[in-house]
Design an enzyme around this catalytic site. Sequence first.
Site, PDB file in Angstrom:
ATOM      1  N   GLY A  94       0.713  -1.133  -0.049  1.00  0.00           N
ATOM      2  CA  GLY A  94       0.138   0.053   0.023  1.00  0.00           C
ATOM      3  C   GLY A  94       0.889   1.209   0.162  1.00  0.00           C
ATOM      4  N   CYS A  95       2.106   1.081  -0.225  1.00  0.00           N
ATOM      5  CA  CYS A  95       3.119   2.338  -0.089  1.00  0.00           C
ATOM      6  C   CYS A  95       3.474   2.716  -1.564  1.00  0.00           C
ATOM      7  CB  CYS A  95       4.038   2.030   0.906  1.00  0.00           C
ATOM      8  SG  CYS A  95       5.138   3.664   1.140  1.00  0.00           S
TER       9      CYS A  95
END
Length: 255
Positions: A94-95
């Site tokens: 998610g980054c």
Amino acid sequence: MKQTRWGSDDVAVEVPVALVYNYISHVVMMASPANLEDFAIGFSLTEEIVEARDQIHHVHVTQTKSGITIRLQIADDAFEKLKSKRRNMTGRTGCGLCGIESLKQAIRPIPSVEAPQISHDVITQALETIRAHQHISGLTGATHAAAWCSLKGDIKLAREDVGRHNALDKLIGAMSSTSLDRHNGFILVTSRASYEMVQKTCMAGAGCLIAISAPTSLAIEQARQAGLLLIGFARADKQIIYHDPHQPELLNHVI
């Protein structure tokens, strides 16, 4: 292995994947171990490590005890450019900003694209068939998909991954090895439309991004800058247009 058994459940496999350019390690990402050559090529293109597919001369995927290593041999001029701006970062599902050293690096200039005109029925057609291309998700419920669709709503290519950015990079890598016309289709993702997804779509030369979930404010702003057709909350009964360069006066228009 794309999925494994955990008790009575099918579970998506997630492994560390290291990308090594000309024998220098650049990044480690967490990803699904499928279509990894596509992933490496797409990541290299969307992160501007190379400017074109032909600057990647060789891709070799190796399984190790601790994960997977992908070794890419890239053109000398691309490698010199990479060394000059090289940064250490460890990516996560998610980054997209791990390892960024400055605000200037965080939001790169976005290329302009040519947006197609797409009807509600075409989007509905793509939505109705996307699940047939989500084999891993069907078994595990844990992966995102990214698909290239024709202007008739037919899905021509699709890729899956535990990370939405990775799924899109895999799709773009696969597209780079085909003769698909980027002006005659759109990208459909089964995730939200973050600004990174808009960036990657525009880097691929596609003029439309359709997301099943919501866009972010920065994604909308980037879409306006690039002239990208951005549609969110895509459902069979309705979709919301967040930016349409053909009708820029319409805001959050439901079709």
